[in-house]
Design an enzyme around this catalytic site. Structure first.
Site, PDB file in Angstrom:
ATOM      1  N   HIS A 186     -19.693  77.226   0.355  1.00  0.00           N
ATOM      2  CA  HIS A 186     -20.068  76.554   1.610  1.00  0.00           C
ATOM      3  C   HIS A 186     -20.943  75.338   1.319  1.00  0.00           C
ATOM      4  O   HIS A 186     -20.767  74.274   1.915  1.00  0.00           O
ATOM      5  CB  HIS A 186     -20.883  77.503   2.507  1.00  0.00           C
ATOM      6  CG  HIS A 186     -20.115  78.697   3.000  1.00  0.00           C
ATOM      7  ND1 HIS A 186     -20.392  79.972   2.605  1.00  0.00           N
ATOM      8  CD2 HIS A 186     -19.093  78.803   3.891  1.00  0.00           C
ATOM      9  CE1 HIS A 186     -19.585  80.826   3.215  1.00  0.00           C
ATOM     10  NE2 HIS A 186     -18.784  80.138   4.009  1.00  0.00           N
ATOM     11  N   GLN A 234      -4.987  77.919   5.234  1.00  0.00           N
ATOM     12  CA  GLN A 234      -5.794  77.429   6.370  1.00  0.00           C
ATOM     13  C   GLN A 234      -5.902  75.902   6.332  1.00  0.00           C
ATOM     14  O   GLN A 234      -5.708  75.219   7.346  1.00  0.00           O
ATOM     15  CB  GLN A 234      -7.181  78.057   6.308  1.00  0.00           C
ATOM     16  CG  GLN A 234      -8.175  77.469   7.270  1.00  0.00           C
ATOM     17  CD  GLN A 234      -9.472  78.255   7.288  1.00  0.00           C
ATOM     18  OE1 GLN A 234      -9.554  79.303   7.917  1.00  0.00           O
ATOM     19  NE2 GLN A 234     -10.486  77.768   6.601  1.00  0.00           N
TER      20      GLN A 234
HETATM   21  P1  AMP Z   1     -15.773  80.848   5.941  1.00  0.00           P
HETATM   22  O1  AMP Z   1     -17.225  80.853   6.283  1.00  0.00           O
HETATM   23  O2  AMP Z   1     -15.386  81.912   4.975  1.00  0.00           O
HETATM   24  O3  AMP Z   1     -14.883  80.743   7.145  1.00  0.00           O
HETATM   25  O4  AMP Z   1     -15.531  79.494   5.130  1.00  0.00           O
HETATM   26  C1  AMP Z   1     -15.915  78.248   5.643  1.00  0.00           C
HETATM   27  C2  AMP Z   1     -15.325  77.169   4.782  1.00  0.00           C
HETATM   28  O5  AMP Z   1     -15.770  77.338   3.435  1.00  0.00           O
HETATM   29  C3  AMP Z   1     -13.795  77.204   4.734  1.00  0.00           C
HETATM   30  O6  AMP Z   1     -13.297  75.884   4.774  1.00  0.00           O
HETATM   31  C4  AMP Z   1     -13.512  77.850   3.398  1.00  0.00           C
HETATM   32  O7  AMP Z   1     -12.265  77.471   2.842  1.00  0.00           O
HETATM   33  C5  AMP Z   1     -14.654  77.326   2.562  1.00  0.00           C
HETATM   34  N1  AMP Z   1     -14.894  78.182   1.385  1.00  0.00           N
HETATM   35  C6  AMP Z   1     -15.074  79.520   1.384  1.00  0.00           C
HETATM   36  N2  AMP Z   1     -15.215  79.954   0.117  1.00  0.00           N
HETATM   37  C7  AMP Z   1     -15.123  78.871  -0.688  1.00  0.00           C
HETATM   38  C8  AMP Z   1     -15.190  78.653  -2.109  1.00  0.00           C
HETATM   39  N3  AMP Z   1     -15.384  79.660  -2.942  1.00  0.00           N
HETATM   40  N4  AMP Z   1     -15.040  77.397  -2.567  1.00  0.00           N
HETATM   41  C9  AMP Z   1     -14.829  76.362  -1.708  1.00  0.00           C
HETATM   42  N5  AMP Z   1     -14.772  76.495  -0.375  1.00  0.00           N
HETATM   43  C10 AMP Z   1     -14.905  77.728   0.134  1.00  0.00           C
END
Ligand code: AMP
Length: 287
Positions: free
Chosen positions: A37, A153
Site C-alpha cells: 500500500h 482488478q
Molecule cells: P487492498 O487494500 O488489498 O484492497 O489493496 C489496495 C491496493 O493495494 C490495490 O490496488 C492492490 O492491488 C494494492 N496492493 C495490495 N497488495 C500489494 C502488493 N503486495 N504490492 C503492490 N500493491 C499491492
C-alpha cells in the site's frame, strides 16, 4: 493530513483542489497497510500534487461466505503510516453513507471478469467496479494507482475507465514482496507459522513457470500440471485455480508464443492468497 468521512465534504474539497489547479492522485484501499500500500502511495505522491487515499472495506465485493466481518482493520496504525508517507487527505466513508437504503446501481465489466477470480468469487468484480466508480465520482482524481498484485482488478478497472470515458489515468505498480518472495497482503495476517511457510508455494510456482519456459516447456497444460504438483507438496494448501492466460484478454492459452500471465489462487489455512507473474520467452526478453 486531513481525514474526511462525509461524501459531500470530500466532493467539495476535491472540486476546490481542481479549481485551484492541483492534480489529484488517488489510491483506493481497504486499509491494514503494508509496504505494498505504501509503495502505491509513494507513486501517487509523485503522480499528482495532492495525494488522496481512501480506506473502505467494501461489503459488496465480498461473497456471503467470505471474510468481510473478520477482514483485518487498524485505523490508528493506518493513519500514522499514511501521514509518514505524505498523504494529504484520507477519505474514510461509512458503509451506510456509501450504500444507503434503496441503493440499486451496479457497474459491471463483462468478459474480463469471466476468468480467474471472477469465476471463484461470483459478483466480486461488480462490487469492485461499482465502488471504484463511486470513489472516482467522490474524489475526482486525475490519476489513480492500483497494484499489479491484483492483476485482474487492474485490468478490469483500466477497461472500465476506457469504456466509460472516465478522464482518469490508471497507473499499475509492481507487486511488493517480503524478503522471501511472498507477495504482501493484508490477508497474510491470517497465516499461522507453518501456513506462512506453505504460502511460499505461490511465488515458487511462478518461478517454476518461468524456469519451465526457459527450458523450452511452452505448453500451458504441462506448466499448470507441474505447478499443481508443486503446490500439493506443501501442507495446508488447497488450489483454487492455476491459470496460464493471455495478459490482455485473460483467455486461457493453448500455447505460449512470446509471453503469458501465470495467475493463481491458493487457500493456505483460512487465507485465500493470490499471486501472478508475466512469464516471457528468453528470446523475447532481449537479453
Ligand atoms: P487492498 O487494500 O488489498 O484492497 O489493496 C489496495 C491496493 O493495494 C490495490 O490496488 C492492490 O492491488 C494494492 N496492493 C495490495 N497488495 C500489494 C502488493 N503486495 N504490492 C503492490 N500493491 C499491492
Amino acid at each position: 493530513m486531513e481525514v474526511i468521512e462525509k461524501i459531500k465534504e470530500m466532493q467539495e474539497r476535491a472540486e476546490k483542489l481542481r479549481l485551484s489547479g492541483e492534480t489529484i492522485a488517488f489510491v483506493p484501499t481497504m486499509g491494514f497497510f503494508h509496504e505494498g500500500h505504501l509503495e502505491l502511495m509513494r507513486v501517487g505522491r509523485k503522480a499528482g500534487s495532492k495525494l488522496v487515499i481512501s480506506i473502505f472495506v467494501n461489503p459488496i465485493q465480498f461473497g456471503p461466505s467470505e471474510d468481510f466481518e473478520r477482514y483485518p482493520r487498524d485505523m490508528e496504525g493506518d493513519l500514522q503510516k499514511a501521514k509518514e508517507v505524505g498523504v494529504d487527505i484520507v477519505f474514510m466513508p461509512s458503509v451506510d453513507e456509501m450504500y444507503p437504503e434503496g441503493f440499486q446501481t451496479k457497474v459491471a465489466v463483462r468478459d474480463l471478469t469471466q476468468h480467474l477470480c471472477g469465476l471463484s468469487r461470483p459478483g466480486h468484480f461488480d462490487g469492485v467496479t461499482t465502488v471504484v466508480s463511486k470513489l472516482f465520482n467522490i474524489v475526482k482524481p486525475h490519476v489513480a494507482i492500483f497494484g499489479q498484485k491484483d492483476y485482474q482488478q487492474l485490468t478490469v478497472i483500466s477497461r472500465m475507465v476506457m469504456d466509460l470515458n472516465m478522464d482518469i489515468k490508471i497507473i499499475g505498480v509492481p507487486t511488493v514482496r517480503e524478503p522471501d518472495g511472498l507477495a504482501m497482503s493484508s490477508r497474510n495476517t491470517y497465516l499461522g507459522k507453518e501456513e506462512r511457510e506453505s504460502a511460499l508455494c505461490l511465488v515458487k510456482s511462478l518461478e517454476l513457470a518461468q524456469n519451465l519456459l526457459d527450458t523450452g516447456e511452452d505448453n500451458p497444460m504441462m506448466i499448470k500440471e507441474r505447478i499443481e504438483e508443486l503446490i500439493r507438496e506443501y501442507p495446508y494448501t488447497e488450489i483454487d485455480y492455476v491459470s496460464v492466460c493471455d495478459p490482455d484478454t485473460l483467455d486461457e492459452l493453448e500455447s505460449i508464443s512470446d509471453r503469458a500471465l501465470v495467475a493463481l489462487a491458493v487457500r493456505v489455512g483460512s487465507a485465500r492468497l493470490i499471486d501472478n507473474r508475466i512469464i516471457t520467452k528468453k528470446e523475447k526478453r532481449g537479453e
